[in-house]
Motif scaffolding. Structure first.
Motif, short mmCIF file in Angstrom:
data_model
loop_
_atom_site.label_atom_id
_atom_site.label_comp_id
_atom_site.label_asym_id
_atom_site.label_seq_id
_atom_site.Cartn_x
_atom_site.Cartn_y
_atom_site.Cartn_z
N THR A 23 0.74 -1.10 0.06
CA THR A 23 0.00 -0.13 0.00
C THR A 23 0.72 1.33 0.23
O THR A 23 0.65 2.02 1.21
CB THR A 23 -0.94 0.08 1.23
N PRO A 24 1.51 1.49 -1.14
CA PRO A 24 2.50 2.68 -0.96
C PRO A 24 1.59 4.09 -1.23
O PRO A 24 0.44 3.88 -1.58
CB PRO A 24 3.14 2.38 -2.37
N GLY A 25 2.22 5.04 -0.49
CA GLY A 25 1.35 6.32 -0.51
C GLY A 25 1.91 6.99 0.72
O GLY A 25 2.77 8.16 0.72
N HIS A 26 1.83 6.62 1.94
CA HIS A 26 2.21 7.46 3.01
C HIS A 26 3.76 7.17 2.95
O HIS A 26 4.50 8.23 3.21
CB HIS A 26 1.56 6.82 4.20
N THR A 27 4.25 6.15 2.66
CA THR A 27 5.54 6.00 2.27
C THR A 27 5.53 5.11 1.19
O THR A 27 4.77 4.28 0.76
CB THR A 27 6.45 5.14 3.19
N CYS A 28 6.83 4.69 0.34
CA CYS A 28 6.93 4.03 -0.92
C CYS A 28 6.87 2.58 -0.53
O CYS A 28 6.51 1.77 -1.58
CB CYS A 28 8.16 4.46 -1.76
N ASN A 29 7.07 2.29 0.72
CA ASN A 29 7.53 0.74 1.20
C ASN A 29 6.34 0.30 2.18
O ASN A 29 6.39 -0.61 2.65
CB ASN A 29 8.73 0.70 1.72
#
Length: 237
Positions: free
Chosen positions: A81-87
């Protein structure tokens, strides 16, 4: 004390921010097991606000979309679930149709999506991804659990609507000729404690970068920051 009488077999990390990953390796060493995560993420640019990544963290076992982690009586599906962070990862607990949502969906507030590690387009797509799984419960790492399938669906919809409303407010500011993110924040977050304005500015930057990607806005800077200036190219249909 909480683990007295229990056996820890896995230490799962949703993402590498410094309020999440630093205890992972010491806990795994104490328990004699391994850490599981995607990777260590991307460092926040010097001088930019955002939860600093724990750059010393790297999981023992790298996991990603579709991987399954299981033990006696429990099965976890790994969901990227990238978004808040890429990982960022979420974990779906099959036996309870529940999602360990990390910082992707929090129980008490919306999530900061702070570039360069955060990406607003990825974040919105990841919200849709979790919503499509139709979980009965969300277990966030900040805030109370969200319970009941209909309420979970409503909660995620409101999360997405909040981000769309922020984007609409940014477009209004651009149409009015405002080009500075700090000045936009003063208007858009007038009712919010000023101590939170730097974090709000990072989320506005996340929206602005997405508007640049979609050809709606432009900046003279190749790698825009909260100190860059922006202008509207066209009004989205």
């Amino acid at each position: 004390r909480a683990l007295e009488g229990e056996t820890v077999t896995h230490v799962l990390v949703t993402h590498g921010h410094s309020d999440h990953s630093p205890l992972a390796t010491p806990l795994a060493q104490w328990a004699g097991c391994k850490t599981y995560a995607k990777n260590c993420g991307v460092p926040t640019a010097k001088g930019e606000l955002g939860s600093a990544d724990d750059l010393g963290f790297m999981p023992d076992v790298k996991v990603g979309d579709g991987d399954v982690i299981s033990g006696p009586g429990w099965t976890l599906d790994v969901i990227e679930t990238p978004g808040h962070t890429c990982n960022h990862l979420c974990f779906g607990l099959r036996e309870e149709n529940a999602c360990l949502s990390g910082d992707h969906i929090m129980g008490w507030s919306t999530t900061v999506v702070a570039p360069p590690d955060g990406d607003m387009g990825d974040y919105m797509r990841s919200l849709d991804k979790i919503q499509s799984r139709k979980f009965d419960t969300l277990w966030p790492t900040h805030g109370d659990p969200v319970r009941g399938r209909e309420f979970v669906d409503h909660f995620i919809t409101e999360y997405a609507n909040h981000r769309r409303a922020r984007e609409a407010a940014i477009l209004d500011q651009l149409r009015a000729g405002q080009s500075s993110i700090p000045e936009m924040v003063k208007v858009m977050y007038a009712e919010v404690d000023k101590r939170l304005h730097p974090a709000a500015a990072m989320s506005v930057l996340g929206h602005m970068i997405e508007l640049i990607k979609t050809g709606v806005a432009v900046s003279p800077d190749d790698k825009p920051t909260v100190r860059s200036h922006f202008e509207l190219v066209k009004t989205p249909v």
